[in-house]
Design an enzyme around this catalytic site. Structure first.
Site, PDB file in Angstrom:
ATOM      1  N   PHE A  26       0.676  -1.107   0.002  1.00 61.20           N
ATOM      2  CA  PHE A  26       0.062  -0.255  -0.061  1.00 61.20           C
ATOM      3  C   PHE A  26       0.863   1.375   0.095  1.00 61.20           C
ATOM      4  O   PHE A  26       1.455   1.549   0.824  1.00 61.20           O
ATOM      5  CB  PHE A  26      -0.942   0.072   1.081  1.00 61.20           C
ATOM      6  CG  PHE A  26      -1.907   1.281   1.120  1.00 61.20           C
ATOM      7  CD1 PHE A  26      -2.998   1.018   0.318  1.00 61.20           C
ATOM      8  CD2 PHE A  26      -1.680   2.159   1.808  1.00 61.20           C
ATOM      9  CE1 PHE A  26      -3.936   2.226   0.151  1.00 61.20           C
ATOM     10  CE2 PHE A  26      -2.708   3.384   1.897  1.00 61.20           C
ATOM     11  CZ  PHE A  26      -3.982   3.381   0.680  1.00 61.20           C
TER      12      PHE A  26
ATOM     13  N   ASP B 245       9.710   2.965   1.509  1.00 62.43           N
ATOM     14  CA  ASP B 245       8.356   3.575   1.894  1.00 62.43           C
ATOM     15  C   ASP B 245       8.139   3.592   3.360  1.00 62.43           C
ATOM     16  O   ASP B 245       7.550   2.274   3.854  1.00 62.43           O
ATOM     17  CB  ASP B 245       7.073   3.165   1.122  1.00 62.43           C
ATOM     18  CG  ASP B 245       5.931   3.953   1.604  1.00 62.43           C
ATOM     19  OD1 ASP B 245       6.019   4.845   2.403  1.00 62.43           O
ATOM     20  OD2 ASP B 245       4.797   3.794   0.862  1.00 62.43           O
TER      21      ASP B 245
ATOM     22  N   LYS C 167       2.881  10.403   8.156  1.00 59.31           N
ATOM     23  CA  LYS C 167       2.153  10.004   9.219  1.00 59.31           C
ATOM     24  C   LYS C 167       2.589  10.501  10.567  1.00 59.31           C
ATOM     25  O   LYS C 167       2.430  11.809  11.055  1.00 59.31           O
ATOM     26  CB  LYS C 167       2.052   8.437   9.587  1.00 59.31           C
ATOM     27  CG  LYS C 167       1.180   7.967   8.311  1.00 59.31           C
ATOM     28  CD  LYS C 167       0.909   6.478   8.762  1.00 59.31           C
ATOM     29  CE  LYS C 167      -0.068   5.827   7.489  1.00 59.31           C
ATOM     30  NZ  LYS C 167      -1.282   6.101   7.466  1.00 59.31           N
TER      31      LYS C 167
HETATM   32  C1  LIG Z   1       3.148   2.764   3.481  1.00 62.21           C
HETATM   33  C2  LIG Z   1       2.187   3.774   3.162  1.00 62.21           C
HETATM   34  N1  LIG Z   1       2.450   4.682   1.928  1.00 62.21           N
HETATM   35  C3  LIG Z   1       1.677   5.373   1.868  1.00 62.21           C
HETATM   36  C4  LIG Z   1       0.685   5.547   2.649  1.00 62.21           C
HETATM   37  C5  LIG Z   1      -0.427   6.828   1.935  1.00 62.21           C
HETATM   38  O1  LIG Z   1      -0.359   7.885   3.033  1.00 62.21           O
HETATM   39  P1  LIG Z   1      -1.870   8.913   3.110  1.00 62.21           P
HETATM   40  O2  LIG Z   1      -2.931   8.100   3.384  1.00 62.21           O
HETATM   41  O3  LIG Z   1      -1.087   9.998   4.171  1.00 62.21           O
HETATM   42  O4  LIG Z   1      -1.756   9.396   1.611  1.00 62.21           O
HETATM   43  C6  LIG Z   1       0.256   5.010   3.478  1.00 62.21           C
HETATM   44  C7  LIG Z   1      -1.100   5.070   4.504  1.00 62.21           C
HETATM   45  O5  LIG Z   1      -1.484   4.270   4.930  1.00 62.21           O
HETATM   46  C8  LIG Z   1       1.029   3.760   4.090  1.00 62.21           C
HETATM   47  O6  LIG Z   1       0.684   2.929   4.890  1.00 62.21           O
END
Ligand SMILES: Cc1ncc(COP(=O)(O)O)c(C=O)c1O
Length: 419
Positions: A146, A231, A260
């Site tokens: 994700f 990520d 986050k």
């Molecule tokens: C690993 C990872 N990357 C990207 C995102 C996307 O972040 P956002 O919801 O702030 O756009 C998330 C969200 O849960 C995530 O867990």
């Protein structure tokens, strides 16, 4: 006449139905807590009826510092009085300082930061920078990953039912099973701009990279001239018991994405961090990727205070110790309920239980909420519920969660036995 709290909750649900999204309103009524959030502090959230919930979900990774940390609030209030958004025509001291701090705490030679407002924007930036730097068309990602729901983030994410309605997305994406290094070796070639990976898949079901996987992936990327994007949007800032999850394996990516917890739980912020070599992408075209709100003084003040608190309060070590304890307790429960639970796993305070069937996850979440504990699914693997509480969570709250979880498992066993 002033409205009573139940009336307010009904009105808000109605407003969701009429002005936000009717189907979301229905899903929230069925699977959510049903009332309206009111205020929050530390590991607790109160609803508008005064019910206090122990927050074991932690905003899907946002609340490493808990809710409403007083030092972050003080830093943000101070900045708010001075200047909250940037004019964009002066240098910003807060942004410069935060970039320097990120260079200090991220591994190896990660040095330069581009600031944005969310995780998916950070991923979007990382993909664009990787393309610019390498002039190559292909991205490699993992199944169940994700990386957010913007079009770039979606293209490299795993769950088909989020992705397919928007296809064609970015065309040249190769997807391989997470943790399978030979599958990686087979697809990373001289056409690949970057491999993007979560060191611990969050929404994919709390899947920890097997030992040796990330170091081997680093070697493959280096050998083929492909960039490695870690990520760390969900895993960053102590969540896994290390400042960044890649630190568990001493792996230095070329690009890291964060968001986050960098906000300190107060003001949204995201960042893409890259090496000096990667930042050659911007040479001669410094404005090729920009964001109006990204890196505002207000958000950067929150980010700076957040890093200070993580270090001063020793939160990374606390997460490691509490995580080991809690995982051991979860594993005992899994052994006691093998008909319902398949596995407990995770790293630091990013933990999950996989159930033998999806039906158990929903019931357990509902049972926990009945006992005033917040737990949530993982988005791309609904058989798994996860626990991501604040990093300073006290032992008594972990113990209470275990007691309630045991009762929930017992109730689930009896409920389905009688069907
Ligand atoms: C690993 C990872 N990357 C990207 C995102 C996307 O972040 P956002 O919801 O702030 O756009 C998330 C969200 O849960 C995530 O867990």
């Amino acid at each position: 006449m002033p409205k009573d709290n139940k009336e307010i909750a009904r009105e808000v649900a109605r407003q969701y139905r009429d002005y936000i999204n009717p189907d979301l309103a229905r899903v929230m009524r069925v699977t959510g807590l049903g009332t309206v959030e009111d205020h929050a502090s530390g590991c607790f959230v109160w609803d508008n009826e005064g019910r206090q919930f122990l927050d074991m979900a932690g905003g899907y990774g946002v609340f490493c510092l808990g809710h409403s940390h007083p030092k972050i609030i003080a830093a943000v209030k101070d900045q708010l009085e001075r200047m909250s958004l940037s004019s964009k025509v002066f240098f910003s001291q807060q942004q410069a300082q935060l970039a320097q701090e990120l260079a200090r705490i991220t591994p190896g030679d990660l040095q330069y930061s581009f600031f944005c407002n969310s995780g998916t924007e950070a991923v979007e930036g990382a993909l664009k920078i990787a393309r610019l730097r390498t002039n190559r068309p292909v991205f490699v990602c993992t199944e169940k990953a994700f990386h957010g729901k913007s079009t770039g983030g979606l293209a490299v994410s795993g769950r088909p039912n989020y992705r397919e309605p928007f296809e064609p997305l970015m065309p040249e994406v190769r997807r391989v099973p997470f943790g399978d290094i030979e599958a990686m070796r087979a697809v990373v070639d001289e056409d690949v701009a970057a491999v993007i990976i979560e060191p611990v898949q969050g929404e994919g079901g709390i899947n920890v990279a097997p030992d040796g996987y990330l170091p081997a992936l680093r070697e493959i990327c280096t050998a083929k001239g492909a960039l490695l994007i870690a990520d760390e949007v969900q895993t960053g800032f102590g969540r896994t018991g290390a400042m960044f999850a890649v630190d568990h394996w001493n792996v230095v990516p070329d690009i890291m994405t964060v968001a986050k917890a960098l906000s300190g739980g107060i003001i949204p912020i995201g960042a893409v961090i890259g090496t000096r070599d990667v930042w050659q992408a911007f040479k001669g075209r410094p404005l090729i990727h920009t964001s109006t709100f990204g890196g505002s003084p207000l958000a950067c003040a929150a980010g700076l205070a957040s890093i200070r608190v993580i270090e001063e309060e020793n939160l990374v070590e606390k997460a490691r110790i509490s995580g080991e304890y809690f995982l051991a307790e979860l594993k005992k429960l899994v052994s006691a309920y093998p008909d319902i639970c398949a596995e407990a796993r995770g790293l630091g305070l990013m933990l999950g239980i996989e159930f033998t069937e999806e039906k158990y996850a929903g019931l357990i979440i509902a049972e926990l909420s009945r006992q005033n504990i917040i737990a949530v699914y993982t988005l791309n693997q609904p058989k798994v519920i996860r626990f991501e509480p604040e990093l300073a969570i006290e032992r008594q709250h972990l113990d209470r969660t275990i007691v309630c979880l045991k009762e929930a498992l017992q109730n689930a066993r009896e409920f389905f036995a009688n069907r």
